[in-house]
Design a protein around this motif. Structure first.
Motif, PDB file in Angstrom:
ATOM      1  N   VAL A 209       1.006  -1.071  -0.204  1.00 24.00           N
ATOM      2  CA  VAL A 209      -0.074  -0.244   0.165  1.00 24.00           C
ATOM      3  C   VAL A 209       1.303   1.158  -0.225  1.00 24.00           C
ATOM      4  CG1 VAL A 209      -1.757   1.051   1.658  1.00 24.00           C
ATOM      5  CG2 VAL A 209      -1.553  -1.400   1.328  1.00 24.00           C
ATOM      6  N   HIS A 210       0.721   2.080  -1.397  1.00 25.88           N
ATOM      7  CA  HIS A 210       2.177   3.036  -0.943  1.00 25.88           C
ATOM      8  C   HIS A 210       1.099   4.414   0.152  1.00 25.88           C
ATOM      9  CE1 HIS A 210       4.490   1.906  -4.074  1.00 25.88           C
ATOM     10  NE2 HIS A 210       3.982   0.878  -4.580  1.00 25.88           N
ATOM     11  N   PHE A 211       1.023   4.459   0.955  1.00 29.75           N
ATOM     12  CA  PHE A 211       0.877   5.741   1.473  1.00 29.75           C
ATOM     13  C   PHE A 211       0.370   7.084   0.878  1.00 29.75           C
ATOM     14  CE2 PHE A 211       0.256   9.362   4.621  1.00 29.75           C
ATOM     15  CZ  PHE A 211      -0.185   8.361   5.038  1.00 29.75           C
ATOM     16  N   PRO A 212       1.840   7.501   0.300  1.00 36.08           N
ATOM     17  CA  PRO A 212       1.851   8.680  -0.461  1.00 36.08           C
ATOM     18  C   PRO A 212       0.528   8.934  -1.414  1.00 36.08           C
ATOM     19  CG  PRO A 212       3.938   7.912  -0.736  1.00 36.08           C
ATOM     20  CD  PRO A 212       2.799   6.783   0.272  1.00 36.08           C
ATOM     21  N   LEU A 213       0.191   7.833  -1.908  1.00 34.20           N
ATOM     22  CA  LEU A 213      -0.824   7.600  -3.227  1.00 34.20           C
ATOM     23  C   LEU A 213      -2.436   8.786  -2.632  1.00 34.20           C
ATOM     24  CD1 LEU A 213      -0.278   4.650  -5.408  1.00 34.20           C
ATOM     25  CD2 LEU A 213       0.164   7.188  -5.647  1.00 34.20           C
ATOM     26  N   PHE A 214      -2.018   8.781  -1.597  1.00 28.46           N
ATOM     27  CA  PHE A 214      -3.818   8.825  -0.262  1.00 28.46           C
ATOM     28  C   PHE A 214      -3.607  10.501  -0.856  1.00 28.46           C
ATOM     29  CE2 PHE A 214      -3.098   4.615   1.294  1.00 28.46           C
ATOM     30  CZ  PHE A 214      -5.062   3.659   1.259  1.00 28.46           C
ATOM     31  N   SER A 215      -2.984  10.571  -1.181  1.00 30.45           N
ATOM     32  CA  SER A 215      -3.356  12.517  -1.540  1.00 30.45           C
ATOM     33  C   SER A 215      -3.660  12.928  -2.340  1.00 30.45           C
ATOM     34  CB  SER A 215      -1.498  13.243  -1.283  1.00 30.45           C
ATOM     35  OG  SER A 215      -0.418  12.729  -2.171  1.00 30.45           O
ATOM     36  N   LYS A 216      -3.646  11.453  -2.943  1.00 31.04           N
ATOM     37  CA  LYS A 216      -5.120  12.139  -4.353  1.00 31.04           C
ATOM     38  C   LYS A 216      -6.444  12.700  -3.287  1.00 31.04           C
ATOM     39  CE  LYS A 216      -2.550   9.394  -8.009  1.00 31.04           C
ATOM     40  NZ  LYS A 216      -3.140   8.325  -9.010  1.00 31.04           N
ATOM     41  N   LEU A 217      -6.494  11.995  -2.368  1.00 32.01           N
ATOM     42  CA  LEU A 217      -8.246  12.132  -1.769  1.00 32.01           C
ATOM     43  C   LEU A 217      -7.541  14.159  -1.257  1.00 32.01           C
ATOM     44  CD1 LEU A 217      -8.878   8.896  -1.036  1.00 32.01           C
ATOM     45  CD2 LEU A 217      -9.230   9.218  -3.488  1.00 32.01           C
ATOM     46  N   GLN A 218      -8.049  14.243  -2.413  1.00 34.12           N
ATOM     47  CA  GLN A 218      -8.228  15.334  -1.273  1.00 34.12           C
ATOM     48  C   GLN A 218      -9.238  16.138  -0.625  1.00 34.12           C
ATOM     49  OE1 GLN A 218      -5.298  18.356  -1.665  1.00 34.12           O
ATOM     50  NE2 GLN A 218      -4.726  16.539  -2.350  1.00 34.12           N
ATOM     51  N   ASN A 219     -10.039  15.769  -0.207  1.00 37.97           N
ATOM     52  CA  ASN A 219     -11.369  16.531   0.572  1.00 37.97           C
ATOM     53  C   ASN A 219     -11.880  14.622   1.809  1.00 37.97           C
ATOM     54  OD1 ASN A 219     -12.419  18.215  -1.333  1.00 37.97           O
ATOM     55  ND2 ASN A 219     -13.377  15.856  -2.706  1.00 37.97           N
ATOM     56  N   LEU A 220     -10.204  13.826   1.608  1.00 39.68           N
ATOM     57  CA  LEU A 220     -10.419  13.353   2.847  1.00 39.68           C
ATOM     58  C   LEU A 220      -9.495  13.748   3.760  1.00 39.68           C
ATOM     59  CD1 LEU A 220     -10.561  10.558   2.913  1.00 39.68           C
ATOM     60  CD2 LEU A 220      -7.435  10.065   3.519  1.00 39.68           C
TER      61      LEU A 220
ATOM     62  N   THR B 212       1.455  16.552   0.198  1.00 37.42           N
ATOM     63  CA  THR B 212       0.753  17.337   0.751  1.00 37.42           C
ATOM     64  C   THR B 212      -1.121  16.837   1.048  1.00 37.42           C
ATOM     65  OG1 THR B 212       1.605  19.468   0.044  1.00 37.42           O
ATOM     66  CG2 THR B 212      -0.465  19.862   1.338  1.00 37.42           C
ATOM     67  N   PHE B 213      -1.728  16.677   2.196  1.00 40.43           N
ATOM     68  CA  PHE B 213      -2.734  16.131   2.017  1.00 40.43           C
ATOM     69  C   PHE B 213      -3.370  17.703   3.529  1.00 40.43           C
ATOM     70  CE2 PHE B 213       0.191  12.792   2.498  1.00 40.43           C
ATOM     71  CZ  PHE B 213      -0.316  11.701   2.042  1.00 40.43           C
ATOM     72  N   SER B 214      -3.641  18.044   2.377  1.00 47.39           N
ATOM     73  CA  SER B 214      -4.627  19.622   2.480  1.00 47.39           C
ATOM     74  C   SER B 214      -5.940  19.185   3.720  1.00 47.39           C
ATOM     75  CB  SER B 214      -4.919  20.028   1.563  1.00 47.39           C
ATOM     76  OG  SER B 214      -4.213  19.978   0.305  1.00 47.39           O
ATOM     77  N   ASN B 215      -6.441  18.231   3.910  1.00 53.28           N
ATOM     78  CA  ASN B 215      -7.782  18.906   4.191  1.00 53.28           C
ATOM     79  C   ASN B 215      -7.955  17.670   5.526  1.00 53.28           C
ATOM     80  OD1 ASN B 215      -9.400  20.934   3.066  1.00 53.28           O
ATOM     81  ND2 ASN B 215      -9.277  19.422   1.676  1.00 53.28           N
TER      82      ASN B 215
END
Length: 958
Positions: free
Chosen positions: A445-456, A478-481
């Protein structure tokens, strides 16, 4: 036809022009303008209100009175509505305006007022005189909305006395604290259409019979008090009702069939009560039903197949009941259904392969026994926003997810689910909450890819076989939200090199991950963190951390060895600190007790030393067990009126018993074991002595004198029996997820319990110097599951009253000087698993039957006068008794006690020397085993072991 339409349009325009002309020709009346402006000057605006607390109820919150200027027309002020002809103020809407203060009586001067809305101003407070004057003067009021204002000093009763009540159409007083009686006088008002009294626990509802044909359509009496044996059937005559909410009112029994008389019902909420029985099939006779909520009751059985008659149903909530077997097929044929919540039941079987849902937005089926494969429709519905299938028995591989509208996805604790990690999750760009437990999933599981989910906003991952935090490129993700991140029980790699940014992260939990070494810089750099949990890892160094923002810190069960003497001196807001089970050194950090926010402090099982400061303020939990603190017990703890858990065990404190703690009414856990405490425990006379205490452990000290009978008599909480078969209620702080923990000694084995339930009532007074007899008062503590009085100097018989302790699981009276027989009443203790009566002077037959047939010899050894199973000594009519040797016996052998004593002394010296040699070299091994290495084996329980899991076993398994 066209000519008629034109004439109508012209007439409408003429009317509108006349209306505005009239409005412009009438300004606000001076006396009303003055009253309103005076109303403004007596109140203040709390600007912190506008930080998002009431976004749902107040999406357009604004301080409306800021537009009010003296000398201007009050009819132009925001929130003020005037009559277009007379100019009188007929409407006042200051909802969501953040107002604070006592409501001034000038509001009663608005005598023509028809609508008053001051809702969602929690700082507004009503006085009784102002309330009554307003009701007396405003005789044409049609709408009163005062939700979330302070009406604790106001009674509901006067409403039925004033003439305005006959014109009243809407009355909404949700969560105001208003008191009094709700009777038919109000419910039967001729024009009342909407009545909302939700959340007013001080209101007594007394409507045994309603014989009026009221116009009431909207009724919400949730969380009020219903007197006597009333139930929802009291309202069956209100045939105009379309909306009936009666949640959290303590109703029990079956849901009354008379509710089927309310043929116009569209919304019915009976949640949070104690209804029993089966699903009320008669509700299918309500054809207009749109919303049905029966959650949080005790309904059981199979949900009947009656939903083909509820074709208008849009929302169905049946969670937290005991429904069983399969879901009915007619439920999946409801075309209009948009929300289905059947979570936390015992529903089993597979889900259907096809459904008729067209508009389903919420599907919550977690916490059931559903099996089979997860059907594709659950992952592909176009309108679905909320999906939670956690805690079920689904198996097989999960397919790709194509419900791109999903905002909430829960797939946790589905242990038979297999397959690779779903790459389609990274395409769910609308996700705000994601819960994934990947115990049987494979792949990296590549954790940095979760940064694609900018509403998360919330991300929970656990059980990853390989969770790679390090990015394969040099890009900073960047995990903005994201404000909450939980990575639990995973094989995390590349975490030291991780370079992601979390500008808004407030909640971080990385527990149970076997992480080692120093806490990395990317965690140190999170200035927005308020919650940090790194427990159950192998961290060795924390270094300097910006504590000043944190209010929760858990570093327990690591290998940290920092000196914490000044560790937290820049901690301003810390409320919860858990550093237990580490190697921290130094003295107690004085700067901690100087702060005003600290509530829970757990430093147990470290290497701290020195004395404690005597400046404690208002703690809820203090656990210092297993350190090297010394000196006196700090008397300032008596000022901590809200303290629940006080554990100072296994230190070097040297003091007398802290009688000054006796009046702490919330204290539930008191552990002082393993110190150097001494002296007698005064039998103080008071009805409030340790009234809430559940755990009392003062073992392994030097206390003397008689057992503290006055305390035992006043242990009121230990007299309450808790049902251990029901869901356990723990001594925890639900707001902070902090669990009280303790080290308890069960059968002389120390065990760490991370959660402590209210049913865990134990008393341990062992290994002291207590004298005298065991008081009968112990028999009144019916909630006890553990009692240890061993290794003292107690005499006299075992009290028969101990047979009343039917929940007792462990009883240790060993190593005393108890006499007499073993009471047969003890054989009735069906839950007794551990019994030790050894090393006393007991006589007579051992009771037979039930649990007593399962105990082995070591429960009775050292009592020469006992006989019967399991001992080899058989009981005859003449029961063997212990007798002291007579002078005749001495004469028979030709010497008395003096030669024996001399020989004994010589033999003892020789034996000690020989024993030292034997145990030093460990040989002969048979001798070492015989005298020094004997271990008490756990007895076999046989077929008589009770069915329920003991509390001891339950906590060891946690």
């Amino acid at each position: 036809m066209m000519l008629v339409v034109v004439r109508v349009v012209v007439c409408v325009h003429i009317f509108m022009l006349f209306h505005f002309a009239c409005l412009s020709s009438h300004s606000c009346h001076p006396e009303e303008s003055s009253a309103l402006f005076h109303f403004k000057t007596q109140l203040i605006t709390n600007t912190t209100f506008f930080d998002g607390w009431y976004e749902h109820e107040c999406p357009n919150a604004y301080p409306k009175m800021r537009t009010w200027e003296n000398g201007t027309d009050c009819c132009s002020w925001m929130g003020v509505t005037c009559d277009s002809l007379s100019g009188h103020v007929i409407g006042l809407d200051l909802s969501c305006s953040a107002l604070v203060g006592d409501i001034p009586s000038q509001i009663s001067h608005l005598s023509k007022l028809q609508s008053l809305d001051l809702s969602w101003n929690s700082g507004l407070k009503w006085k009784e005189t102002t309330w009554k004057r307003m009701l007396q003067n405003a005789t044409v009021l049609r709408e009163i909305v005062l939700d979330e204002t302070d009406m604790f000093s106001i009674s509901l009763n006067p409403l039925s006395k004033w003439s305005f009540s006959f014109s009243l159409v809407t009355l909404s007083l949700r969560n105001t604290g208003i008191r009094g009686y709700l009777t038919s006088h109000i419910l039967c008002l001729p024009n009342l259409y909407e009545l909302q009294l939700y959340g007013n626990g001080n209101i007594q509802v007394h409507v045994p019979k309603l014989n009026c044909s009221a116009s009431l359509s909207f009724l919400d009496l949730s969380s009020c008090q219903f007197s006597g044996s009333q139930n929802p059937a009291s309202f069956f005559n209100l045939t105009h009702l379309t909306y009936l909410h009666l949640s959290a009112n303590g109703f029990n029994g079956s849901i009354p069939p008379l509710l089927s008389n309310l043929q116009h019902l569209t919304h019915l909420d009976l949640s949070g009560n104690e209804f029993t029985g089966s699903f009320p099939s008669f509700l299918s006779n309500l054809p207009h039903l749109v919303y049905l909520d029966l959650s949080l009751n005790t309904l059981s059985g199979q949900i009947p197949n009656v939903f083909d008659r509820l074709t208008n149903l849009q929302s169905l909530r049946l969670s937290y009941n005991n429904f069983q077997r399969k879901l009915p097929s007619s439920l999946f044929a409801l075309i209009q259904l948009s929300s289905l919540d059947c979570s936390y039941n015992e529903i089993e079987g597979p889900l259907p392969d096809k459904v008729a849902f067209l508009n389903l937005t919420t599907l919550d089926l977690r916490g059931n026994l559903l099996n089979g494969t997860i059907p594709q429709w659950t992952l592909s519905l176009k309108s679905l926003k909320y999906l939670d299938l956690s805690n079920n028995r689904f198996r097989g591989h999960i397919r790709e997810i194509t419900s791109y509208s999903l905002e909430y996805l829960g797939l946790c604790n589905i242990n038979e689910l297999q397959g690779n990690f779903l790459e389609s999750i990274f395409h769910l760009v609308n996700l705000t909450h994601l819960y994934l437990c990947l115990d049987n999933w494979s792949g990296i599981v590549h954790f940095p890819l979760f940064s694609k989910l900018q509403n998360l906003e919330y991300l929970y991952l656990s059980g990853c076989t390989s969770l790679l935090l390090q990015s394969e490129t040099s890009v900073n993700h960047t995990f903005s939200n994201l404000w909450a991140l939980q990575l639990l029980s995973s094989n995390i790699t590349g975490w030291l090199e991780f370079s992601g940014k979390f500008p808004n992260l407030e909640y971080l939990q990385l527990s149970n991950n076997s992480l080692q070494g120093k806490v990395p810089e990317w965690i140190h750099g999170m200035d927005s963190l308020t919650y940090l949990n790194l427990s159950h890892n192998n961290f060795t160094l924390m270094d300097h951390f910006p504590w000043y923002q944190l209010d929760f810190l858990d570093l327990s069960f690591n290998s940290m060895a920092d000196d914490i003497s000044s560790f937290f001196c820049n901690a301003t807001f810390l409320e919860i600190i858990n550093l237990s089970h580490n190697n921290f050194t130094g003295t107690f950090p004085q700067c901690l007790v100087n702060g005003s926010f600290l509530k829970d402090l757990d430093l147990q099982m470290n290497k701290l030393h020195g004395t404690l400061p005597d400046t404690f303020l208002d703690l809820t939990t203090l656990n210092l067990n297993g350190n090297n603190f010394e000196g006196l017990l700090p008397k300032s703890l008596s000022k901590c009126s809200g303290i629940v858990d006080l554990d100072l065990g296994n230190n070097q404190f040297e003091d007398t018993f802290p009688n000054w703690l006796q009046n702490l009414s919330d204290l539930k856990i008191l552990v002082l074991r393993g110190n150097k405490l001494y002296g007698q425990i005064a039998n103080l006379k008071s009805e409030k002595i340790f009234a809430s205490l559940i755990i009392f452990d003062i073992s392994c000290n030097n206390f003397s004198g008689s057992l503290p009978k006055a305390y035992i008599q006043n242990f009121r909480a230990m007299k309450i029996v808790h049902d251990v078969q029901s869901p356990l209620s723990y001594i925890i702080d639900a707001r902070t997820e902090y669990d009280s923990s303790m080290v308890a000694t069960i059968k002389r084995v120390s065990l760490t319990f991370t959660k402590i339930p209210y049913a865990f009532a134990i008393i341990d007074l062992s290994e002291n110097k207590f004298e005298g007899e065991i008081p009968d008062d112990f028999g009144e503590l019916h909630g006890l599951i553990g009692l240890n009085l061993s290794h003292n100097r107690l005499v006299g018989p075992i009290p028969h009253s101990l047979g009343n302790l039917t929940n007792l699981e462990s009883l240790d009276l060993s190593s005393n000087m108890l006499t007499g027989d073993i009471p047969t009443e003890l054989a009735n203790l069906n839950f007794l698993e551990v019994l030790s009566l050894s090393q006393n002077q007991l006589v007579g037959p051992i009771p037979r039957g039930k649990q007593f047939d399962t105990f082995s010899n070591d429960s009775y050894e050292g009592n020469m006068g006992l006989c019967g199973f399991p001992l080899s000594i058989q009981c005859n009519n003449n029961v063997p008794l212990q007798q002291c040797p007579s002078s005749e016996a001495e004469d028979k052998f030709g010497f008395g006690w003096k030669p024996v004593a001399i020989g004994y002394a010589f033999g003892m010296v020789l034996g000690i020397g020989l024993g030292f040699c034997v145990f030093s070299i460990g040989k002969p091994e048979w001798l070492v085993v015989l005298f020094g290495g004997k271990r008490t084996k756990r007895r076999s329980c046989g077929n008589r072991r009770r069915a329920r899991t003991t509390l001891f076993q339950l906590f060891v398994a946690m």
